[in-house]
Structures are given as C-alpha cells and as structure tokens.
Write a protein that holds these residues in place. Structure first.
Motif, short mmCIF file in Angstrom:
data_model
loop_
_atom_site.label_atom_id
_atom_site.label_comp_id
_atom_site.label_asym_id
_atom_site.label_seq_id
_atom_site.Cartn_x
_atom_site.Cartn_y
_atom_site.Cartn_z
N PRO A 2 -4.81 1.04 2.49
CA PRO A 2 -3.88 0.51 3.50
C PRO A 2 -4.49 -0.63 4.30
O PRO A 2 -5.72 -0.76 4.38
CB PRO A 2 -3.60 1.72 4.40
N ALA B 103 0.82 -1.21 0.00
CA ALA B 103 0.00 0.00 0.00
C ALA B 103 0.86 1.26 0.00
O ALA B 103 0.54 2.24 -0.69
CB ALA B 103 -0.93 0.00 1.21
N GLU B 104 1.94 1.24 0.74
CA GLU B 104 2.84 2.39 0.82
C GLU B 104 3.46 2.70 -0.55
O GLU B 104 3.55 3.87 -0.97
CB GLU B 104 3.94 2.08 1.84
#
Length: 332
Positions: A330, A113-114
C-alpha cells in the motif's frame, strides 16, 4: 475445448471493439489456445446500448448483480472508464471469484494496491495491459524485467492525444485549438479534453508504471503535473529550429531510495529517440540496473490495439490466474 464466460462492463468505443474482435477472432483463438471466448453479459447505463453493440436483450444489464451471481462468468472485463463505479465493480468482481481485466488507468492508479490485495486474497487474476500503452506489450515486458532488474528510471510519451497535437503544431504550423479539434474529430481526444491536455491521463499511467517498479502503490496525486496548454507557438518554433521537438514527457526516477514523478512539456533534442515519436504513437524507455535502457514503441491508443491487449489479458487470466499478480505494498 474450454468455454470462457465473459462479462463486459461498458460497451462504448473500447467495449464494442472488444466484442467485435472476439466475434471475428474466436475460432482462431480457440484453435491456438483451446479456449472458446463467450461474452455472456454486457453492462451499460441503458440496456439498448448493449443490444446496439451486438448482444442479445437477455445478455443486457444495467446492474452488476446478475454478473456477480452468474457462476458461468469467469472473467469480468472493465472498460467503463473513470474512477467510479469502475473501481467498486472490479473489487466486487474479485471478491465474487471472478478474474478481472481492465483498461482503466484512472481507477487502477487510484486503487491499485486495494485491487491487487483483493485479487490475492481471493486468488484471482487482475490484469491491465491495456491501461498503459494500449497495444504495446508493456506490462508483460515489465514483469520480465522486474524478475532480474531493479528499475531506476521510466521515461516516455504515454499520451497519444497530446503527442498528436504537438506534432501538428510543429510540422504543419497548426494552432493549438485547431490541432485539438482535429484530434477530437479523429477520436483521439474526448469532447472534454482536460484529462489529456492537462496531463492527468499521463499522470495516471506514470503512477501505474512507477508503482510496479517500486513495488508499492505510488498514487497519482504525487505526480508533479503540467499539461500542454502552456506551450506557446514560439516554443514550438524554437524547438523545431534547434532540430528537436516539444514533447509531453512522463518521467519517474529513483534517487536516494525515493521516486520522483513528473509529467511536463519539455524540449527533446534530435539526438533523443523520443523526439521522433510522431502523431498518436507512444514510446516508453525503461532503465534497469542489469539490462540498461530498452525502448518500447507503438500504438498507444485506439480501439483495435486496446481490444487486442484486453483479449490477450483475458486469455492469460484463465491460463495463469493469480500467478501474474504484482507484488505491491500500500501507499505510505
């Protein structure tokens, strides 16, 4: 004709294969796509490794800094393996305005997600076809399926090393340690085989696939994991007697809006296609609400299939940019 500047992070088995394939195929690729691939940098712990891989001394670096500062580098190819510094390098490359292509399932599964968020913020591509299934066109198939389907099941053999070991144990009566030794000799298993035989590698890959299906980051730590070191010769013999096979299956299933992820050795009956997947091959079933179940099958490991997928991603990164980014929230 457009020249595409590439920086290669890692010049080991996969990195060297990527470099070799670019050199062998770049004229044909240029004719087909109008893109001329030019590897400008190679990064390794020792500059000598880069030179040995076939790049010039001027192209060799032990630091990410000159790569990030070079405006002629459009695509950073990360094939270092492991979580760090790979994940940090990918994020910094995206922040520096570079497209990123990776084959690194561990770093991707832990920072998915990052990295997607960084790519979206800076409007750059993040592509990872080779992270699961190597030469199998799995991610492109998933992208297509997810446009019109809600996936509710993923099931398959995603680790070629363990499948090779289990095949030798079943078909030739080879003891586990001998089968592992043969896998290592053929380059299917690392000197330290823990990630493969204990199911970590399969868990990383399942995490990536399930995250894409769910639309949110499902971290590998939530995968219920058991490797093949607990499989006994009696279990192998019993499975064969019953006409099936023991396989290390990666399974993700959606029930009551919750995904359950498991990696474990199980008996697979002969009526199941996965029972007939041999040696280091992979096969993945994807089940959607519209299309039903499809199966993707092929070489799930090896330098040449992996390099082929990486180079295809490089071309797609330049042609499509951030348009191919997944929607990924996230982890909760």
């Amino acid at each position: 004709m457009e020249t595409v500047g590439i920086a290669l992070l890692g010049v080991g088995t996969i990195g060297s294969a990527v470099l070799r394939m670019i050199r062998e195929e770049r004229e044909r690729i240029a004719e087909r796509t109008g893109l001329f691939l030019d590897v400008r940098w190679g990064l390794a712990r020792h500059r000598e490794r880069v030179v040995q891989a076939g790049l010039s001394e001027r192209a060799a670096t032990t630091s990410i800094e000159p790569i990030l500062a070079d405006p002629s580098v459009q695509v950073v190819v990360e094939v270092l393996g492991g979580e760090e510094p790979a994940a940090a390098y990918m994020k910094r490359a995206l922040e520096a305005g570079k497209h990123v292509v990776t084959a690194n399932k561990e770093a991707l599964s832990k920072h998915f997600a990052e990295l997607v968020a960084a790519a979206r913020e800076h409007q750059r591509a993040l592509l990872f076809e080779a992270s699961v299934g190597a030469g199998i066109p799995l991610m492109v198939s998933l992208r297509q399926l997810l446009t019109t389907n809600r996936l509710h099941r993923i099931r398959g053999i995603v680790n070629g090393t363990t499948n090779f070991i289990l095949t030798l144990m079943a078909e030739e009566g080879v003891p586990y340690q001998e089968a592992l030794r043969q896998a290592q000799e053929l380059g299917y298993a690392e000197p330290d085989p823990t990630a493969d035989v204990e199911g970590y590698d399969a868990a990383y890959k399942l995490s990536i696939l399930a995250s894409l299906a769910a639309g949110r980051h499902i971290r590998p730590e939530v995968v219920e994991r058991r490797g093949i070191t607990t499989v006994t010769p009696d279990q192998i013999l019993d499975a064969r007697t019953r006409g099936g096979a023991m396989k290390l299956l990666a399974e993700a299933e959606l029930a009551d809006e919750t995904w359950r992820l498991r990696v474990r050795p199980v008996f697979v009956p002969a009526s199941d296609l996965l029972a007939h997947v041999r040696l280091n091959l992979n096969a993945i079933e994807l089940t959607g609400d519209r299309v039903g179940t499809i199966v993707l099958y092929g070489p799930g490991a090896g330098p040449s299939p992996t390099a082929s997928a990486v180079i295809a991603d490089v071309l797609d990164a330049v042609r499509f940019g951030p348009a191919l980014l997944p929607n990924l929230e996230p982890a909760t």
